[in-house]
Design an enzyme around this catalytic site. Structure first.
Site, PDB file in Angstrom:
ATOM      1  N   GLY A  41       0.835  -1.195   0.000  1.00 20.47           N
ATOM      2  CA  GLY A  41       0.000   0.000   0.000  1.00 20.47           C
ATOM      3  C   GLY A  41       0.863   1.235   0.000  1.00 20.47           C
ATOM      4  N   GLN A  95       3.409   9.940   0.941  1.00 27.63           N
ATOM      5  CA  GLN A  95       4.663   9.181   0.946  1.00 27.63           C
ATOM      6  C   GLN A  95       5.514   9.426  -0.297  1.00 27.63           C
ATOM      7  OE1 GLN A  95       2.607   5.277   2.078  1.00 27.63           O
ATOM      8  NE2 GLN A  95       4.578   5.103   3.127  1.00 27.63           N
ATOM      9  N   CYS A 109       6.178  -0.123   7.466  1.00 26.49           N
ATOM     10  CA  CYS A 109       5.792   0.989   6.592  1.00 26.49           C
ATOM     11  C   CYS A 109       7.008   1.400   5.771  1.00 26.49           C
ATOM     12  CB  CYS A 109       5.311   2.152   7.459  1.00 26.49           C
ATOM     13  SG  CYS A 109       4.878   3.624   6.514  1.00 26.49           S
ATOM     14  N   LEU A 110       6.792   1.648   4.503  1.00 26.26           N
ATOM     15  CA  LEU A 110       7.906   2.031   3.625  1.00 26.26           C
ATOM     16  C   LEU A 110       8.541   3.349   4.074  1.00 26.26           C
ATOM     17  CD1 LEU A 110       6.307   1.124   0.168  1.00 26.26           C
ATOM     18  CD2 LEU A 110       8.033  -0.179   1.423  1.00 26.26           C
ATOM     19  N   HIS A 131      -4.252   1.501   7.551  1.00 19.91           N
ATOM     20  CA  HIS A 131      -2.881   2.027   7.615  1.00 19.91           C
ATOM     21  C   HIS A 131      -2.705   3.188   6.625  1.00 19.91           C
ATOM     22  CE1 HIS A 131       1.678   1.304   7.864  1.00 19.91           C
ATOM     23  NE2 HIS A 131       1.543   2.114   6.830  1.00 19.91           N
ATOM     24  N   GLU A 132      -3.182   2.994   5.397  1.00 25.18           N
ATOM     25  CA  GLU A 132      -2.990   4.035   4.376  1.00 25.18           C
ATOM     26  C   GLU A 132      -3.849   5.264   4.661  1.00 25.18           C
ATOM     27  OE1 GLU A 132      -0.442   3.669   2.760  1.00 25.18           O
ATOM     28  OE2 GLU A 132      -0.236   1.503   3.023  1.00 25.18           O
ATOM     29  N   HIS A 138      -2.279   7.517   7.087  1.00 25.63           N
ATOM     30  CA  HIS A 138      -1.247   8.389   6.501  1.00 25.63           C
ATOM     31  C   HIS A 138      -1.851   9.733   6.081  1.00 25.63           C
ATOM     32  CE1 HIS A 138       2.572   6.284   6.230  1.00 25.63           C
ATOM     33  NE2 HIS A 138       2.002   5.191   5.764  1.00 25.63           N
TER      34      HIS A 138
HETATM   35 CO    CO Z   1       2.803   3.304   5.718  1.00 26.30          CO
END
Ligand code: CO
Length: 151
Positions: free
Chosen positions: A46, A51, A88-89, A130-131, A134
């Site tokens: 995701g 991001q 998380c990236l 989660h997304e 963000h």
């Molecule tokens: Co994330």
């Protein structure tokens, strides 16, 4: 399209409340395409627009069941509880356990501007939450337990 550098924790944009998309145009289509390329390149499940440095309410999720693109996503229903390990990236090499709703109903717009409703549970529900977090400046580590740094 292009692979972008992923914004890492410490950058203010990850803590901002992202702005709703008022018009779905070619810029938004380009954003979605760039997000997909970037997520695939990073082997993520995701990604949220902040991001890659764009403070707009746009997310994508692909847990291996096909790509979901959502503009202005909103959780309209949630139920149950589930705790699982997340990463998380934008927070490289860190994992932690996060408790979230086990089932959610999310509404938003697809790239054509059509209203879509997604009923999700398990991993997909987790990824969507989660997304969407963000977009409100929330990172998983804010609510994680047993955080591990595997650097
Ligand atoms: Co994330």
């Amino acid at each position: 399209m292009a692979v972008f550098q992923i914004v890492k924790i410490g950058d203010n944009i990850l803590r901002e409340k992202a702005k709703p998309v008022s018009k779905i145009n070619s810029n938004i289509h380009k954003l979605l395409d760039n997000m997909k390329d970037t997520m695939e390149h990073a082997n993520g499940v995701g990604l949220a627009a902040p991001q890659i440095g764009v403070s707009k309410r746009v997310i994508i999720v692909d847990i291996g069941e096909g790509l979901i693109e959502l503009i202005n996503p909103e959780i309209i229903k949630s139920s149950g509880k589930s705790t699982d390990v997340e990463g998380c990236l934008s927070v490289p090499d860190v994992n932690g356990e996060v408790t979230r709703a086990d089932k959610v109903v999310v509404v938003g717009l697809n790239r054509k501007g059509e209203k879509v409703e997604i009923k999700a549970e398990g991993l997909l529900a987790r990824a969507l939450q989660h997304e969407i977090d963000h977009l409100d400046g929330i990172l998983f580590i804010d609510n994680a337990k047993n955080v591990q740094n595997n650097e």
